[in-house]
Design a protein around this motif. Structure first.
Motif, PDB file in Angstrom:
ATOM      1  N   VAL A 191       0.873  -1.168   0.000  1.00  0.00           N
ATOM      2  CA  VAL A 191       0.000   0.000   0.000  1.00  0.00           C
ATOM      3  C   VAL A 191       0.914   1.222   0.000  1.00  0.00           C
ATOM      4  CG1 VAL A 191      -1.813   1.244   1.255  1.00  0.00           C
ATOM      5  CG2 VAL A 191      -1.680  -1.262   1.410  1.00  0.00           C
ATOM      6  N   VAL A 192       0.652   2.173  -0.864  1.00  0.00           N
ATOM      7  CA  VAL A 192       1.432   3.412  -0.874  1.00  0.00           C
ATOM      8  C   VAL A 192       0.547   4.506  -0.305  1.00  0.00           C
ATOM      9  CG1 VAL A 192       2.705   5.089  -2.262  1.00  0.00           C
ATOM     10  CG2 VAL A 192       2.763   2.657  -2.875  1.00  0.00           C
ATOM     11  N   LEU A 193       0.988   5.078   0.809  1.00  0.00           N
ATOM     12  CA  LEU A 193       0.246   6.147   1.471  1.00  0.00           C
ATOM     13  C   LEU A 193       0.820   7.504   1.083  1.00  0.00           C
ATOM     14  CD1 LEU A 193       0.010   4.663   5.070  1.00  0.00           C
ATOM     15  CD2 LEU A 193      -1.716   4.567   3.254  1.00  0.00           C
ATOM     16  N   ALA A 231      -5.487  -1.395   7.135  1.00  0.00           N
ATOM     17  CA  ALA A 231      -4.465  -1.630   8.163  1.00  0.00           C
ATOM     18  C   ALA A 231      -3.323  -0.621   8.043  1.00  0.00           C
ATOM     19  CB  ALA A 231      -3.924  -3.057   8.061  1.00  0.00           C
ATOM     20  N   ALA A 232      -2.922  -0.323   6.814  1.00  0.00           N
ATOM     21  CA  ALA A 232      -1.852   0.656   6.607  1.00  0.00           C
ATOM     22  C   ALA A 232      -2.293   2.029   7.110  1.00  0.00           C
ATOM     23  CB  ALA A 232      -1.464   0.726   5.135  1.00  0.00           C
ATOM     24  N   LEU A 233      -3.511   2.426   6.771  1.00  0.00           N
ATOM     25  CA  LEU A 233      -4.035   3.718   7.231  1.00  0.00           C
ATOM     26  C   LEU A 233      -4.140   3.772   8.754  1.00  0.00           C
ATOM     27  CD1 LEU A 233      -6.844   4.421   4.623  1.00  0.00           C
ATOM     28  CD2 LEU A 233      -4.816   5.834   5.044  1.00  0.00           C
ATOM     29  N   ALA A 234      -4.608   2.682   9.362  1.00  0.00           N
ATOM     30  CA  ALA A 234      -4.772   2.657  10.825  1.00  0.00           C
ATOM     31  C   ALA A 234      -3.436   2.783  11.552  1.00  0.00           C
ATOM     32  CB  ALA A 234      -5.485   1.366  11.246  1.00  0.00           C
ATOM     33  N   GLY A 235      -2.368   2.242  10.976  1.00  0.00           N
ATOM     34  CA  GLY A 235      -1.063   2.295  11.619  1.00  0.00           C
ATOM     35  C   GLY A 235      -0.410   3.664  11.607  1.00  0.00           C
TER      36      GLY A 235
END
Length: 139
Positions: free
Chosen positions: A66-68, A97-101
C-alpha cells in the motif's frame, strides 16, 4: 505470535510538489544534484512498525503493498486529515491496516538546507508473509 513485525514501512519513493516548491523530485535526482535546495524527506523513527497485518490475510498468506500519501509538519507530526491511499494493494483490509497504523507512526521531520520543514511524501507499506515463496510480488 506478533504479526506486526512482518510489516515493513519503506520511505522515500518520492517527495511531492509541496516539498520542493512545485517540482516533483526523485531520490536519485536529490542525490545526483546536491546544492542550495538540498532536501531530505521525513524519516520513520519507530523501532517496530505499528502497522498490523490483518490476521485473516496473514493466515491466507496474502501479500501486498500500500502506498500512502502523508503530510508531516516541521515538528515531525503527521497531519491526519492529509493521509490518503495513493496506491491501493487490491485488498481493502491491507489498505485499512496501513491507514490505521499511521496514527502510531513517529517521524523525524523533513529537512531542507538543514532546516525542518513540512512535507508531503509517499510512504510504501509492505505486507510480506515469511512462509510464502517468491515474496517479491505485490500480491
Amino acid at each position: 505470535m506478533r504479526v506486526r513485525r512482518l510489516v515493513r514501512v519503506g520511505l522515500g519513493l518520492a517527495a511531492l510538489a509541496a516539498c520542493r516548491g512545485g517540482e516533483a523530485d526523485s531520490a536519485a535526482r536529490r542525490t545526483a544534484e546536491p546544492g542550495p535546495r538540498d532536501f531530505n524527506p521525513p524519516v520513520v523513527t519507530n523501532a517496530e512498525s505499528p502497522v498490523q497485518y490483518p490476521r485473516r490475510l496473514y493466515d491466507q498468506m496474502i501479500e501486498g503493498t500500500v502506498v500512502l500519501r502523508l503530510y508531516v509538519d516541521e515538528t515531525g507530526r503527521v497531519i491526519p486529515d492529509s493521509t490518503r491511499v495513493a496506491e491501493g494493494s487490491s485488498y481493502a483490509a491491507l489498505d485499512s491496516a496501513a491507514l490505521a497504523g499511521v496514527n502510531e507512526m513517529r517521524f523525524a521531520p523533513a529537512q531542507r538546507n538543514g532546516v525542518s520543514v513540512g512535507a508531503t511524501f509517499l510512504l510504501p507499506v509492505h505486507f510480506r508473509h515469511p512462509n510464502r515463496s517468491g515474496s517479491g510480488g505485490a500480491r
